[in-house]
Motif scaffolding. Structure first.
Motif, PDB file in Angstrom:
ATOM      1  N   UNK A 162      33.540   3.478   9.877  1.00 55.05           N
ATOM      2  CA  UNK A 162      32.962   3.598  11.202  1.00 55.05           C
ATOM      3  C   UNK A 162      31.885   4.654  11.308  1.00 55.05           C
ATOM      4  N   UNK A 163      31.018   4.454  12.294  1.00 54.80           N
ATOM      5  CA  UNK A 163      29.983   5.421  12.625  1.00 54.80           C
ATOM      6  C   UNK A 163      29.895   5.495  14.144  1.00 54.80           C
ATOM      7  N   UNK A 164      29.783   6.708  14.666  1.00 52.51           N
ATOM      8  CA  UNK A 164      29.850   6.914  16.108  1.00 52.51           C
ATOM      9  C   UNK A 164      28.474   6.811  16.750  1.00 52.51           C
ATOM     10  N   UNK A 165      28.422   6.036  17.810  1.00 51.36           N
ATOM     11  CA  UNK A 165      27.210   5.904  18.623  1.00 51.36           C
ATOM     12  C   UNK A 165      27.517   6.434  20.016  1.00 51.36           C
ATOM     13  N   UNK A 166      26.720   7.379  20.463  1.00 49.88           N
ATOM     14  CA  UNK A 166      26.871   7.934  21.810  1.00 49.88           C
ATOM     15  C   UNK A 166      25.563   7.752  22.551  1.00 49.88           C
ATOM     16  N   UNK A 167      25.652   7.084  23.702  1.00 48.62           N
ATOM     17  CA  UNK A 167      24.474   6.862  24.538  1.00 48.62           C
ATOM     18  C   UNK A 167      24.645   7.686  25.799  1.00 48.62           C
ATOM     19  N   UNK A 168      23.780   8.651  25.975  1.00 48.69           N
ATOM     20  CA  UNK A 168      23.887   9.535  27.135  1.00 48.69           C
ATOM     21  C   UNK A 168      23.108   8.965  28.312  1.00 48.69           C
ATOM     22  N   UNK A 169      23.645   9.219  29.502  1.00 44.01           N
ATOM     23  CA  UNK A 169      23.003   8.690  30.711  1.00 44.01           C
ATOM     24  C   UNK A 169      21.994   9.680  31.269  1.00 44.01           C
ATOM     25  N   UNK A 178      23.466  10.290  18.530  1.00 42.36           N
ATOM     26  CA  UNK A 178      23.322  10.465  19.966  1.00 42.36           C
ATOM     27  C   UNK A 178      21.929  10.022  20.391  1.00 42.36           C
ATOM     28  N   UNK A 179      21.877   9.194  21.418  1.00 44.39           N
ATOM     29  CA  UNK A 179      20.608   8.685  21.914  1.00 44.39           C
ATOM     30  C   UNK A 179      20.673   8.583  23.424  1.00 44.39           C
ATOM     31  N   UNK A 180      19.543   8.678  24.064  1.00 44.62           N
ATOM     32  CA  UNK A 180      19.499   8.544  25.514  1.00 44.62           C
ATOM     33  C   UNK A 180      19.485   7.077  25.930  1.00 44.62           C
ATOM     34  N   UNK A 209      19.432   2.282  14.614  1.00 45.40           N
ATOM     35  CA  UNK A 209      19.592   1.247  13.602  1.00 45.40           C
ATOM     36  C   UNK A 209      20.765   1.617  12.694  1.00 45.40           C
ATOM     37  N   UNK A 210      21.783   0.789  12.736  1.00 45.01           N
ATOM     38  CA  UNK A 210      22.939   0.995  11.876  1.00 45.01           C
ATOM     39  C   UNK A 210      22.751   0.234  10.562  1.00 45.01           C
ATOM     40  N   UNK A 211      23.272   0.816   9.501  1.00 48.29           N
ATOM     41  CA  UNK A 211      23.241   0.158   8.192  1.00 48.29           C
ATOM     42  C   UNK A 211      24.645   0.128   7.613  1.00 48.29           C
ATOM     43  N   UNK A 212      24.903  -0.891   6.824  1.00 56.65           N
ATOM     44  CA  UNK A 212      26.187  -1.003   6.131  1.00 56.65           C
ATOM     45  C   UNK A 212      25.920  -1.534   4.731  1.00 56.65           C
ATOM     46  N   UNK A 216      22.677   1.334  26.321  1.00 59.94           N
ATOM     47  CA  UNK A 216      23.274   1.696  27.585  1.00 59.94           C
ATOM     48  C   UNK A 216      24.483   2.604  27.334  1.00 59.94           C
ATOM     49  N   UNK A 217      24.885   3.393  28.310  1.00 60.46           N
ATOM     50  CA  UNK A 217      26.081   4.231  28.124  1.00 60.46           C
ATOM     51  C   UNK A 217      27.305   3.414  27.708  1.00 60.46           C
ATOM     52  N   UNK A 218      27.412   2.187  28.183  1.00 56.75           N
ATOM     53  CA  UNK A 218      28.558   1.347  27.827  1.00 56.75           C
ATOM     54  C   UNK A 218      28.530   0.878  26.375  1.00 56.75           C
ATOM     55  N   UNK A 219      27.443   1.154  25.660  1.00 56.73           N
ATOM     56  CA  UNK A 219      27.400   0.862  24.232  1.00 56.73           C
ATOM     57  C   UNK A 219      28.045   1.976  23.413  1.00 56.73           C
ATOM     58  N   UNK A 220      28.393   3.074  24.051  1.00 57.41           N
ATOM     59  CA  UNK A 220      29.032   4.181  23.358  1.00 57.41           C
ATOM     60  C   UNK A 220      30.359   3.735  22.755  1.00 57.41           C
ATOM     61  N   UNK A 221      30.503   3.939  21.444  1.00 57.52           N
ATOM     62  CA  UNK A 221      31.712   3.488  20.742  1.00 57.52           C
ATOM     63  C   UNK A 221      31.620   3.882  19.281  1.00 57.52           C
ATOM     64  N   UNK A 222      32.748   3.757  18.604  1.00 58.81           N
ATOM     65  CA  UNK A 222      32.739   3.770  17.145  1.00 58.81           C
ATOM     66  C   UNK A 222      32.361   2.370  16.679  1.00 58.81           C
ATOM     67  N   UNK A 223      31.401   2.281  15.791  1.00 58.24           N
ATOM     68  CA  UNK A 223      30.945   0.995  15.275  1.00 58.24           C
ATOM     69  C   UNK A 223      31.434   0.844  13.836  1.00 58.24           C
ATOM     70  N   UNK A 224      32.095  -0.270  13.601  1.00 59.52           N
ATOM     71  CA  UNK A 224      32.686  -0.526  12.293  1.00 59.52           C
ATOM     72  C   UNK A 224      32.032  -1.741  11.637  1.00 59.52           C
ATOM     73  N   UNK A 225      31.683  -1.580  10.392  1.00 61.24           N
ATOM     74  CA  UNK A 225      31.219  -2.704   9.590  1.00 61.24           C
ATOM     75  C   UNK A 225      32.445  -3.429   9.028  1.00 61.24           C
ATOM     76  N   UNK A 226      32.376  -4.738   8.983  1.00 60.17           N
ATOM     77  CA  UNK A 226      33.492  -5.524   8.459  1.00 60.17           C
ATOM     78  C   UNK A 226      32.962  -6.770   7.767  1.00 60.17           C
ATOM     79  N   UNK A 227      33.784  -7.315   6.896  1.00 61.27           N
ATOM     80  CA  UNK A 227      33.383  -8.504   6.156  1.00 61.27           C
ATOM     81  C   UNK A 227      34.549  -9.472   6.048  1.00 61.27           C
ATOM     82  N   UNK A 228      34.252 -10.741   6.191  1.00 68.98           N
ATOM     83  CA  UNK A 228      35.247 -11.800   6.087  1.00 68.98           C
ATOM     84  C   UNK A 228      34.781 -12.817   5.058  1.00 68.98           C
TER      85      UNK A 228
END
Length: 133
Positions: free
Chosen positions: A126-133, A11-13, A19-22, A87-99
């Motif tokens: 996945x890892x959850x990112x929440x951006x509070x307004x 959670x971040x304002x 910083x996400x890591x995978x 930004x609040x619109x960045x709030x989402x589950x973030x998934x690492x993927x590889x091709x």
């Protein structure tokens, strides 16, 4: 067995940074693109960013250009996503993927669709990112 393990969500304002890591393990190929997708509630999954192991070229969705930076540490099979000016619109589950990219010699910069979910070979949980307004 290939495994992708994400960390760094939280959670971040608005205006803050995360910083996400995978960490990737069990890889059986050394020519690949690795990066991040995200999915917010009620929205389609979006390709955020990726980096090519072949030449280090990167891709960013228009929605994150100038704010997010992807990098990798090949020796540790780790990819990072530095997210600034969140930004609040960045709030989402973030998934690492590889091709795996062993099927093509085309540079990622020349691909029309360089980072799409249906092409991925493996996913993290996945890892959850929440951006509070």
């Amino acid at each position: 067995e290939v495994q992708l393990v994400e960390s760094g969500g939280g959670l971040v304002q608005t205006g803050g940074s995360l910083r996400l890591s995978c960490v990737a393990s069990g890889l059986t190929f050394d020519d690949y693109a690795i990066g991040w997708f995200r999915q917010a509630p009620g929205k389609e999954r979006e390709g955020v960013s990726c980096i090519s192991s072949r030449d280090g070229s990167t891709y960013y969705a228009d929605s994150v250009k100038g704010r997010f930076t992807i990098s990798n540490d090949n020796a540790k099979n780790t990819v990072f996503l530095q997210m600034n000016s969140l930004k609040p619109e960045d709030t989402a589950d973030y998934y690492c993927a590889i091709e795996s990219r062993t099927w093509t010699t085309q540079p990622m910069a020349e691909m029309v669709t360089p980072w799409v979910d249906y092409a991925m070979d493996y996913w993290g949980n996945g890892t959850l990112v929440i951006v509070s307004s």
